[in-house]
Design a protein around this motif. Sequence first.
Motif, short mmCIF file in Angstrom:
data_model
loop_
_atom_site.label_atom_id
_atom_site.label_comp_id
_atom_site.label_asym_id
_atom_site.label_seq_id
_atom_site.Cartn_x
_atom_site.Cartn_y
_atom_site.Cartn_z
N PRO A 41 0.81 -1.22 0.00
CA PRO A 41 0.00 0.00 0.00
C PRO A 41 0.84 1.28 0.00
CG PRO A 41 -0.11 -1.07 2.15
CD PRO A 41 0.61 -2.00 1.22
N LYS A 42 2.06 1.23 0.54
CA LYS A 42 2.90 2.43 0.58
C LYS A 42 3.18 2.97 -0.82
CE LYS A 42 5.15 1.50 4.96
NZ LYS A 42 6.39 1.22 5.65
N LEU A 91 0.16 4.94 -1.63
CA LEU A 91 0.01 6.10 -0.74
C LEU A 91 0.89 7.26 -1.19
CD1 LEU A 91 -0.16 4.28 2.70
CD2 LEU A 91 -2.00 5.58 1.60
N HIS A 145 -6.35 8.80 2.77
CA HIS A 145 -5.47 8.13 1.80
C HIS A 145 -5.48 6.61 1.91
CE1 HIS A 145 -2.80 11.87 0.87
NE2 HIS A 145 -4.06 12.01 0.49
N LYS A 146 -5.26 6.08 3.08
CA LYS A 146 -5.18 4.62 3.22
C LYS A 146 -6.51 3.96 2.84
CE LYS A 146 -3.55 0.88 5.95
NZ LYS A 146 -2.36 0.44 6.52
N THR A 147 -7.60 4.54 3.28
CA THR A 147 -8.92 3.99 2.94
C THR A 147 -9.13 4.02 1.43
OG1 THR A 147 -9.81 4.75 5.04
CG2 THR A 147 -11.40 4.26 3.31
#
Length: 146
Positions: free
Chosen positions: A54-55, A58, A68-70
């Motif tokens: 995910p980074k 992001l 952002h994460k969602t």
Amino acid sequence: MKNSYLLIEIIASFHRFDYIVLHNLNKTISMQETGLYIMSAIYILAGIMHFVTPKTYLKIMPPYIPAHKTMVLLSGIIEIILGVGLLFDQSRFYAAFGIILLLIFVFPANIYMAKRMKEKQSKNRWIAYLRLPLQFVLMYWAYLYV
């Protein structure tokens, strides 16, 4: 290291899927069907990668987009659903149309990434520049199945 093993397992599962779908002895697969299976695999794998790394996603999120994460996880789920949806006649139209909409909605993130890489004078900024017109090619490819 765990991510590498997960990625290998994902690729292996696509190979098993490929064997089941493409090696049906009673049917030859057209180029359009082959393209459909490839597109489906690309979106399913891309969606899974939103959870594995995910980074990466992001980093390209513009600051004006909330949560952002969602949003990264949600877009991953949507890519997986749309990729699977391409495989079924009943949902193919909606999945292909959804992919076009998704590509439109994530385009600002690609522009943001290109601007950031230009500002940082990144040696890999050409990749970000290449992604911009590639989005239109991907939209056209999805349009072929609408």
